[in-house]
Design an enzyme around this catalytic site. Sequence first.
Site, mmCIF file in Angstrom:
data_model
loop_
_atom_site.group_PDB
_atom_site.id
_atom_site.type_symbol
_atom_site.label_atom_id
_atom_site.label_comp_id
_atom_site.label_asym_id
_atom_site.label_seq_id
_atom_site.Cartn_x
_atom_site.Cartn_y
_atom_site.Cartn_z
ATOM 1 C CD GLU A 50 -2.693 1.589 0.345
ATOM 2 O OE1 GLU A 50 -3.238 2.709 0.364
ATOM 3 O OE2 GLU A 50 -2.924 0.749 -0.543
ATOM 4 C CG HIS A 61 -8.463 4.975 -5.891
ATOM 5 N ND1 HIS A 61 -8.045 6.289 -5.946
ATOM 6 C CD2 HIS A 61 -7.386 4.273 -5.453
ATOM 7 C CE1 HIS A 61 -6.786 6.372 -5.551
ATOM 8 N NE2 HIS A 61 -6.364 5.165 -5.263
#
Length: 336
Positions: free
Chosen positions: A79, A143
């Site tokens: 991430e 997104h």
Amino acid sequence: MMESSKVIHVRRLVLVSILLATLVVGLGAYTRLTHAGLGCPDWPGCYGMLDVPQTQEQIAKAEQNFPGQVVEPEKAWNEMIHRYFAGSLGLLILAIAIISIRLRSQGIPIFLPLAILALVTFQAALGMWTVTLKLMPVVVMGHLLGGFSTLCLLFLLYLRLKPYRLPTSDWQVKKYSKFAVIGIVILFAQTALGGWTSSNYAALTCTELPICQAGWQEQLSFDNSFDLIPPERDSYEFGHLNHNERLTIHVMHRLGAIVTALYLGWLALVIFTRSQTRFFRTSAGVLGALLVVQVSLGISNIWFSLPLSIAVSHNLVAACLMMALIALTYSLKRKI
């Protein structure tokens, strides 16, 4: 000469941003497919740090500050690496926008760089909401679409900055520009369906080809399958819909893929066969080749049960397919 060199400098900067945006799209897909979207429970840092908790002391402190969270450094790094590159892309786009404003008197587009800057700012907000809203499907899909749109608009900006000469003798293919625009709309809708399938963890619901396993027609359920605002939950990780709803989403993505493949295949074929210039035959050939690769990757995802490398490639080739279609459309509209 000075004006030309400055335009070249901006074009090179945009090219670098395209390469970086492609990497960000790939990293985003990798993060999503390794279930690392909640690898860091906060934003923009990770457990209150700029990197990832790694030592026993850091992990213990992180779990104390974030009760109920289990620190998984590997997922957290997936991430954070995505965030690092996405942040770098944002800064690069900001630089392009500022330079474009300063060079507006030299013919540099203004609206497009500013639109890309606004989009990437909203994209950062979507990245934050992805974490704070615990992978709500509509946010995850948004997104994904934001990343694709950022890449494609950067590519369009690059085309506008690149002074390539177009053939003037191919009058018979000019009429297909409107069909190419329709193709962009169809491909964008199919990308959205793919994002919805992925964000609802429906990619492996259908395990047979060409549509789904036997009896899928009786299992279709549209009641909640496409509700953008889902019931409130602590987390949407690994999905919240039942089997029939996930099957419905997957089937619609399969049907959308068939429609998209047939339409873009027809468009590539008709331009390739009716064009009299090498430029448009090559452009149509590239579009057709990428379409074949993308369909093959989609089939491979099902055949081999969604291997990570093929699933990430499916995302990247989708972006390349869209850019090829944008390039063809742009050229058709500016052909003469």
